[in-house]
Design a protein around this motif. Structure first.
Motif, PDB file in Angstrom:
ATOM      1  N   SER A 166      90.851  13.660  47.676  1.00 34.02           N
ATOM      2  CA  SER A 166      92.223  13.991  47.310  1.00 34.02           C
ATOM      3  C   SER A 166      92.284  15.286  46.513  1.00 34.02           C
ATOM      4  N   GLY A 167      91.287  15.482  45.622  1.00 40.32           N
ATOM      5  CA  GLY A 167      91.231  16.709  44.836  1.00 40.32           C
ATOM      6  C   GLY A 167      90.980  17.939  45.694  1.00 40.32           C
ATOM      7  N   ILE A 168      90.169  17.791  46.726  1.00 36.21           N
ATOM      8  CA  ILE A 168      89.927  18.901  47.652  1.00 36.21           C
ATOM      9  C   ILE A 168      91.232  19.314  48.322  1.00 36.21           C
ATOM     10  N   LEU A 169      91.947  18.340  48.853  1.00 38.15           N
ATOM     11  CA  LEU A 169      93.202  18.628  49.546  1.00 38.15           C
ATOM     12  C   LEU A 169      94.244  19.223  48.597  1.00 38.15           C
ATOM     13  N   ALA A 170      94.327  18.656  47.391  1.00 37.57           N
ATOM     14  CA  ALA A 170      95.320  19.141  46.428  1.00 37.57           C
ATOM     15  C   ALA A 170      95.110  20.608  46.109  1.00 37.57           C
ATOM     16  N   ASN A 171      93.848  20.986  45.821  1.00 38.56           N
ATOM     17  CA  ASN A 171      93.641  22.363  45.389  1.00 38.56           C
ATOM     18  C   ASN A 171      93.613  23.346  46.552  1.00 38.56           C
ATOM     19  N   MET A 172      93.405  22.872  47.752  1.00 36.39           N
ATOM     20  CA  MET A 172      93.623  23.760  48.889  1.00 36.39           C
ATOM     21  C   MET A 172      95.078  24.217  48.912  1.00 36.39           C
ATOM     22  N   LEU A 173      95.991  23.265  48.708  1.00 34.40           N
ATOM     23  CA  LEU A 173      97.415  23.607  48.712  1.00 34.40           C
ATOM     24  C   LEU A 173      97.793  24.460  47.507  1.00 34.40           C
ATOM     25  N   VAL A 174      97.266  24.114  46.329  1.00 33.87           N
ATOM     26  CA  VAL A 174      97.585  24.895  45.136  1.00 33.87           C
ATOM     27  C   VAL A 174      97.084  26.327  45.273  1.00 33.87           C
ATOM     28  N   ALA A 200     104.300  19.603  48.418  1.00 34.39           N
ATOM     29  CA  ALA A 200     103.562  18.830  49.423  1.00 34.39           C
ATOM     30  C   ALA A 200     102.427  18.040  48.787  1.00 34.39           C
ATOM     31  N   PHE A 201     101.645  18.678  47.898  1.00 37.55           N
ATOM     32  CA  PHE A 201     100.498  17.948  47.341  1.00 37.55           C
ATOM     33  C   PHE A 201     100.964  16.811  46.427  1.00 37.55           C
ATOM     34  N   VAL A 202     102.060  17.015  45.716  1.00 39.76           N
ATOM     35  CA  VAL A 202     102.575  15.935  44.867  1.00 39.76           C
ATOM     36  C   VAL A 202     103.146  14.810  45.724  1.00 39.76           C
ATOM     37  N   ALA A 203     103.907  15.179  46.742  1.00 43.73           N
ATOM     38  CA  ALA A 203     104.506  14.167  47.612  1.00 43.73           C
ATOM     39  C   ALA A 203     103.443  13.319  48.303  1.00 43.73           C
ATOM     40  N   LEU A 204     102.308  13.941  48.619  1.00 39.80           N
ATOM     41  CA  LEU A 204     101.217  13.224  49.283  1.00 39.80           C
ATOM     42  C   LEU A 204     100.368  12.413  48.311  1.00 39.80           C
ATOM     43  N   GLY A 205     100.639  12.535  47.025  1.00 42.43           N
ATOM     44  CA  GLY A 205      99.884  11.772  46.027  1.00 42.43           C
ATOM     45  C   GLY A 205      98.477  12.281  45.809  1.00 42.43           C
ATOM     46  N   LEU A 206      98.255  13.584  45.978  1.00 47.59           N
ATOM     47  CA  LEU A 206      96.920  14.157  45.834  1.00 47.59           C
ATOM     48  C   LEU A 206      96.598  14.430  44.362  1.00 47.59           C
ATOM     49  N   GLU A 207      95.315  14.644  44.086  1.00 48.69           N
ATOM     50  CA  GLU A 207      94.834  14.699  42.703  1.00 48.69           C
ATOM     51  C   GLU A 207      94.565  16.131  42.227  1.00 48.69           C
ATOM     52  N   HIS A 208      95.357  16.562  41.264  1.00 50.49           N
ATOM     53  CA  HIS A 208      95.228  17.885  40.648  1.00 50.49           C
ATOM     54  C   HIS A 208      94.752  17.681  39.220  1.00 50.49           C
ATOM     55  N   SER A 209      93.563  18.169  38.906  1.00 54.25           N
ATOM     56  CA  SER A 209      92.939  17.837  37.627  1.00 54.25           C
ATOM     57  C   SER A 209      93.788  18.245  36.426  1.00 54.25           C
ATOM     58  N   SER A 242      88.266   9.611  36.119  1.00 49.97           N
ATOM     59  CA  SER A 242      89.146  10.105  37.182  1.00 49.97           C
ATOM     60  C   SER A 242      89.322  11.612  37.074  1.00 49.97           C
ATOM     61  N   LEU A 243      89.456  12.101  35.845  1.00 56.50           N
ATOM     62  CA  LEU A 243      89.645  13.537  35.627  1.00 56.50           C
ATOM     63  C   LEU A 243      88.422  14.334  36.071  1.00 56.50           C
ATOM     64  N   LEU A 244      87.239  13.818  35.796  1.00 54.84           N
ATOM     65  CA  LEU A 244      86.027  14.525  36.202  1.00 54.84           C
ATOM     66  C   LEU A 244      85.899  14.583  37.727  1.00 54.84           C
ATOM     67  N   TRP A 245      86.191  13.473  38.413  1.00 55.61           N
ATOM     68  CA  TRP A 245      86.112  13.472  39.876  1.00 55.61           C
ATOM     69  C   TRP A 245      87.154  14.397  40.493  1.00 55.61           C
ATOM     70  N   SER A 246      88.357  14.424  39.933  1.00 55.51           N
ATOM     71  CA  SER A 246      89.386  15.310  40.475  1.00 55.51           C
ATOM     72  C   SER A 246      89.023  16.770  40.243  1.00 55.51           C
ATOM     73  N   THR A 247      88.361  17.048  39.110  1.00 51.34           N
ATOM     74  CA  THR A 247      87.900  18.418  38.847  1.00 51.34           C
ATOM     75  C   THR A 247      86.894  18.860  39.901  1.00 51.34           C
ATOM     76  N   LEU A 248      85.949  17.978  40.223  1.00 48.80           N
ATOM     77  CA  LEU A 248      84.961  18.299  41.251  1.00 48.80           C
ATOM     78  C   LEU A 248      85.644  18.564  42.587  1.00 48.80           C
ATOM     79  N   GLY A 249      86.569  17.704  42.963  1.00 49.18           N
ATOM     80  CA  GLY A 249      87.283  17.908  44.213  1.00 49.18           C
ATOM     81  C   GLY A 249      88.064  19.208  44.225  1.00 49.18           C
TER      82      GLY A 249
END
Length: 269
Positions: A166-174, A200-209, A242-249
């Motif tokens: 989810s973090g990968i997808l979120a930061n691609m959009l950001v 889009a990333f918020v609506a999809l529920g993706l993870e932004h650290s 959760s924050l650490l995993w989203s940072t990695l993504g």
């Protein structure tokens, strides 16, 4: 006669401009990086507050429309970062582009990322403490707090693999939003290209650290302040993991965008 110039630069010109900006970011004095990073954490926190507010107040809308509305509200955060000027960790993952050009070294990259991440965290936490102090969690007869707690619990309950993906997808959009904004000609054009990918990333529920730096503590502190029942799986420890995993993504997603554009437009230079 109307100006016929495009409202946004071509991608190859954006790539060159982003590379120069990344080099500048890597050489900023630590004090400036920290100050701008604290501001960015707070700015994204404002977007989080608006998203939670919208989520609390549009419960009668269908699920998809509610999420889109919250995403549009959250876009305020990145608009403030890019137009007012601040240092955001997730956008700075694009510095892989300058690293691939060998214009900055790994040490400079890690220093910039580390300082900005920590400063973003400080800014986000300060913003959340001020929000709780201002009584925002009491808005809507507790609807705001309920929305914040529910969102934090949802984020903390995800598996590591889910958060990373989810973090990968979120930061691609950001990073695409940051990329397009860098080439936009005016403030209006920048806002126009920022809102859709962020919404889009918020609506999809993706993870932004960096968003999670405010959303997770907001839910936890709202629960403490209101005495509401703590959802299963929501704790400070779970929030930190959760924050650490989203940072990695986010690093993988944003760094990948930077490397992709380097390979396409700048590798041969």
């Amino acid at each position: 006669m109307a100006d016929a110039s495009p409202a946004i630069d071509p991608p190859e010109d954006i790539a060159a401009a982003i590379a120069d900006t990344c080099v500048d970011k890597a050489t900023l004095p630590a004090g400036k990086v920290i100050g701008l990073g604290v501001l960015a954490g707070a700015y994204i926190g404002f977007g989080s507050l608006v998203a939670v507010l919208i989520g609390a107040g549009v419960g009668d809308l269908p699920y998809g429309l509610t999420q889109v509305a919250a995403g549009i509200g959250f876009a305020l955060g990145l608009i403030l970062v890019l137009l007012a000027g601040a240092e955001l960790f997730t956008g700075n993952t694009l510095m892989t582009l300058a690293l691939a050009q060998r214009r900055i070294g790994p040490g400079q990259l890690l220093r910039a990322w580390g300082l900005v991440w920590l400063a973003n965290l400080v800014g986000a936490l300060l913003l959340v403490l001020l929000a709780i102090g201002a009584g925002l969690h009491l808005a809507g007869d507790g609807a705001f707090a309920a929305s914040a707690i529910e969102l934090a619990a949802e984020k903390a309950s995800k598996s590591a693999a889910s958060i990373i993906a989810s973090g990968i997808l979120a930061n691609m959009l950001v990073c695409v939003a940051v990329w397009m904004a860098a080439g936009a000609k005016s403030a209006v054009d920048k806002v126009a290209v920022i809102v859709p990918p962020v919404a889009a990333f918020v609506a999809l529920g993706l993870e932004h650290s960096i968003a999670n730096m405010s959303l997770l503590p907001l839910g936890l502190l709202a629960q403490m302040a209101t005495g509401a029942e703590l959802p299963a799986g929501l704790s400070w420890g779970a929030a930190g993991i959760s924050l650490l995993w989203s940072t990695l993504g986010n690093i993988i997603g944003g760094g990948g965008i930077g490397l992709a554009y380097w390979a396409i437009y700048l590798r041969a230079r």
